[in-house]
Design an enzyme around this catalytic site. Structure first.
Site, PDB file in Angstrom:
ATOM      1  N   SER A 243       0.837  -1.192   0.000  1.00 50.16           N
ATOM      2  CA  SER A 243       0.000   0.000   0.000  1.00 50.16           C
ATOM      3  C   SER A 243       0.873   1.243   0.000  1.00 50.16           C
ATOM      4  O   SER A 243       2.088   1.162   0.178  1.00 50.16           O
ATOM      5  CB  SER A 243      -0.898   0.021   1.237  1.00 50.16           C
ATOM      6  OG  SER A 243      -0.168   0.502   2.339  1.00 50.16           O
ATOM      7  N   LYS A 244       0.210   2.389  -0.192  1.00 46.39           N
ATOM      8  CA  LYS A 244       0.999   3.620  -0.272  1.00 46.39           C
ATOM      9  C   LYS A 244       1.690   3.934   1.058  1.00 46.39           C
ATOM     10  O   LYS A 244       2.640   4.693   1.099  1.00 46.39           O
ATOM     11  CB  LYS A 244       0.156   4.775  -0.764  1.00 46.39           C
ATOM     12  CG  LYS A 244      -0.958   5.169   0.144  1.00 46.39           C
ATOM     13  CD  LYS A 244      -1.678   6.352  -0.450  1.00 46.39           C
ATOM     14  CE  LYS A 244      -2.695   6.854   0.545  1.00 46.39           C
ATOM     15  NZ  LYS A 244      -3.585   7.848   0.063  1.00 46.39           N
ATOM     16  N   ARG A 245       1.215   3.315   2.139  1.00 44.74           N
ATOM     17  CA  ARG A 245       1.902   3.455   3.428  1.00 44.74           C
ATOM     18  C   ARG A 245       3.355   2.999   3.355  1.00 44.74           C
ATOM     19  O   ARG A 245       4.198   3.449   4.122  1.00 44.74           O
ATOM     20  CB  ARG A 245       1.201   2.586   4.489  1.00 44.74           C
ATOM     21  CG  ARG A 245      -0.167   3.035   4.858  1.00 44.74           C
ATOM     22  CD  ARG A 245      -0.129   3.863   6.137  1.00 44.74           C
ATOM     23  NE  ARG A 245      -1.246   4.765   6.174  1.00 44.74           N
ATOM     24  CZ  ARG A 245      -2.470   4.410   6.549  1.00 44.74           C
ATOM     25  NH1 ARG A 245      -2.686   3.168   6.948  1.00 44.74           N
ATOM     26  NH2 ARG A 245      -3.442   5.277   6.536  1.00 44.74           N
ATOM     27  N   ASP A 246       3.617   2.049   2.457  1.00 46.73           N
ATOM     28  CA  ASP A 246       4.994   1.545   2.339  1.00 46.73           C
ATOM     29  C   ASP A 246       5.954   2.691   2.030  1.00 46.73           C
ATOM     30  O   ASP A 246       7.110   2.674   2.433  1.00 46.73           O
ATOM     31  CB  ASP A 246       5.104   0.497   1.221  1.00 46.73           C
ATOM     32  CG  ASP A 246       4.244  -0.725   1.504  1.00 46.73           C
ATOM     33  OD1 ASP A 246       3.833  -0.897   2.668  1.00 46.73           O
ATOM     34  OD2 ASP A 246       3.982  -1.494   0.570  1.00 46.73           O
ATOM     35  N   LYS A 247       5.439   3.678   1.312  1.00 48.49           N
ATOM     36  CA  LYS A 247       6.296   4.802   0.953  1.00 48.49           C
ATOM     37  C   LYS A 247       6.595   5.674   2.163  1.00 48.49           C
ATOM     38  O   LYS A 247       7.732   6.049   2.405  1.00 48.49           O
ATOM     39  CB  LYS A 247       5.598   5.681  -0.091  1.00 48.49           C
ATOM     40  CG  LYS A 247       5.635   5.134  -1.460  1.00 48.49           C
ATOM     41  CD  LYS A 247       5.213   6.235  -2.410  1.00 48.49           C
ATOM     42  CE  LYS A 247       4.663   5.640  -3.662  1.00 48.49           C
ATOM     43  NZ  LYS A 247       4.094   6.614  -4.565  1.00 48.49           N
TER      44      LYS A 247
END
Ligand code: GLU
Length: 530
Positions: A243-247
């Site tokens: 998910s964009k949380r990984d960024k």
């Protein structure tokens, strides 16, 4: 007519998981001679943006996932944006109200919270039902309209997962019209899948629990539901959901290391360099905000690469659309016979819903990089040039200014030695601007007595060449290669001087493209500075 659809909500960029859903629907429709629809589900007025919708269309086109019906197809009409179809939804909602299958609710947010608290206290899940006690009485006007879910077990006959039953007591009366007058996703998705003649819905497993609600709506409206197939989710190699949380997570880790390394504890120096306020960075680090744009700015400032998540991230990192498409197809889908590198046509020949797995797929970045290298090597020069130009369009490397002829030369030189266009773009910067010298290579090959002696010998050899084309340069290069006792040692000194590092494409091609002036002046600068 068989019809599939991809129905993204324009609340951000197109994620690789979404791209895979789009691809499966595209493949399925193309395989069975059906139609593929693209529909923009912008019923969330707060989170939807026109930029996001435009970005999704652009990414779909970049991937080559063309649609038969949707935005920009059929005269540029807008009916594939849900926000343009409000009257259709309203008519259907009125019909459900008239039939007694939907009802008005009057609770304020505070009243709803109080109702929920009673359930929480009794440790029971809160499920709003028409017959529940304590519902608010009629006030001025309704806040929302809910659908009266039937009290019965509902079984989804999923084409991938088989039968999945949701018990009667697990349903709640979903909202179908919000207080802003817009329909909810649940309602609009059913209304449109029916209106647009969708026969097969392939979507991610995260929607599985929505399907009983949709089935009940179909029944209440007297319609035949489509076939549903829920695809496995896309996970990282460490089993977390991609998910964009990984960024933001990667950015925080990198920034923490940066702060330690540079003793910039409260990020004041970084704030200046990134043109943001230190408070903004501190709020981000304290997880008070999860802003991916800020994460990207900060990471860019300290030279940190964030993991690619959205399709455009992969495009910017220099992946070819075909390679990315091939790679994401294999997450959760096994074409059989251990096949991996598959052209679009091969995917089309082999695709079926029966061969989609039930378990979550893994996103193996190493494999993607390998696959991209394979695609680069097998592509024709014209295909490579087109792919490289589409990479250049969205990035800002020095090669941006190069002509097609120069790009072709660069591709010929780097084709066998790169996994991504970004790798090439970084490595070929010295053709366009002063090299960034690798200090180690400099002290090993150039700033030595032997290295200096070589450069002094090389300079006049090249200076004597006036015709700077490859053929004419060949004898000079042969002479340079034969200098010294160890073959290639002289060439290495020259390579560092002209390219900045100890690794570059073959020297003859390199200097031919670099040009006479730059080659000679870089050599000269080293000789005189010693
Ligand atoms: N708009 C929904 C989403 O982006 C579509 C879900 C569906 O395919 O029904 O998740």
């Amino acid at each position: 007519m068989m019809k599939t659809r991809f129905a993204p909500s324009p609340t951000g960029f197109l994620h690789v998981g979404g791209a895979r859903t789009a691809l499966f629907n595209w493949l399925y429709a193309r395989r069975l001679g059906g139609k593929f629809i693209l529909r923009i589900e912008d019923t969330d007025q707060v989170r939807s943006t026109a930029e996001s919708a435009a970005g999704i269309l652009q990414d779909m086109l970049w991937l080559g996932l063309n649609w038969d019906e949707g935005p920009q197809v059929g005269g540029g009409k807008n009916e594939y944006f849900q926000s343009m179809r409000l009257t259709t939804y309203e008519e259907l909602i009125q019909k459900l109200l008239k039939d007694g299958r939907a009802y008005e609710c009057y609770e304020t947010p505070e009243q709803l919270a109080a109702m929920r608290a009673i359930f929480d206290k009794a440790k029971r899940p809160f499920r709003y039902r028409r017959a529940m006690p304590g519902r608010a009485l009629r006030t001025e006007g309704p806040t929302v309209i809910r659908f009266d879910m039937p009290y019965e077990d509902i079984t989804i006959h999923d084409a991938i997962l088989g039968p999945v039953t949701v018990r009667a007591d697990e349903h709640d009366d979903i909202i179908i019209r919000k207080s802003d007058g817009f329909p909810t996703y649940h309602f609009a998705v059913v209304a449109d899948d029916h209106a647009m003649g969708v026969t097969h819905v392939l979507r991610a497993q995260e929607h599985l629990m929505n399907t009983p609600k949709h089935l009940a709506l179909y029944r209440a409206l007297g319609w035949e539901p489509p076939t549903y197939a829920h695809t496995p989710l896309v996970f990282n190699m460490d089993s977390t959901k991609m998910s964009k949380r990984d960024k933001t997570r990667a950015a925080r880790a990198g920034l923490q290391a940066y702060a330690k390394r540079t003793a910039d504890e409260n990020y004041s120096k970084l704030a200046v360099a990134a043109k943001v306020s230190p408070e903004q960075i501190q709020a981000f680090m304290a997880k008070k905000v999860d802003d991916t744009a800020l994460a990207a700015t900060l990471a860019g400032t300290i030279g940190l690469d964030l993991p690619e998540i959205d399709v455009q991230d992969f495009r910017r990192s220099g992946y070819m659309a075909d390679a990315l498409l091939n790679f994401i197809a294999l997450i959760g889908w096994a074409p059989g016979e251990n096949r991996e590198v598959l052209s679009r046509q091969e995917m089309l020949n082999l695709f079926s819903v029966e061969t989609i797995g039930k378990t979550n797929g893994r996103f193996d970045r190493k494999k993607l990089t390998w696959m991209n290298g394979e695609y680069i090597r097998k592509a024709s020069m014209d295909e490579l040039l087109a792919a490289l130009k589409s990479f250049i369009e969205v990035t800002d490397y020095p090669l941006k200014a190069a002509s097609d002829a120069v790009l072709r030369e660069l591709l010929a030189m780097y084709k066998d030695r790169m996994a991504t266009f970004a790798e090439m773009a970084r490595n070929c910067g010295f053709f366009f601007q002063d090299p960034v010298y690798d200090e180690k290579a400099k002290s090993k090959f150039v700033n030595t007595d032997e290295g200096q002696a070589f450069l002094r010998q090389i300079y006049p050899i090249l200076d004597a060449v006036t015709d700077w084309r490859k053929e004419a340069l060949t004898p000079a290069m042969e002479q340079i290669l034969s200098l010294g006792e160890k073959k290639g040692a002289a060439a290495q000194a020259m390579r560092v001087a002209v390219s900045g590092g100890a690794v570059s494409p073959p020297l003859l091609e390199t200097i031919a493209l670099l040009g006479r002036d730059k080659t000679l002046s870089r050599l000269k600068a080293f000789i005189s500075s010693h």
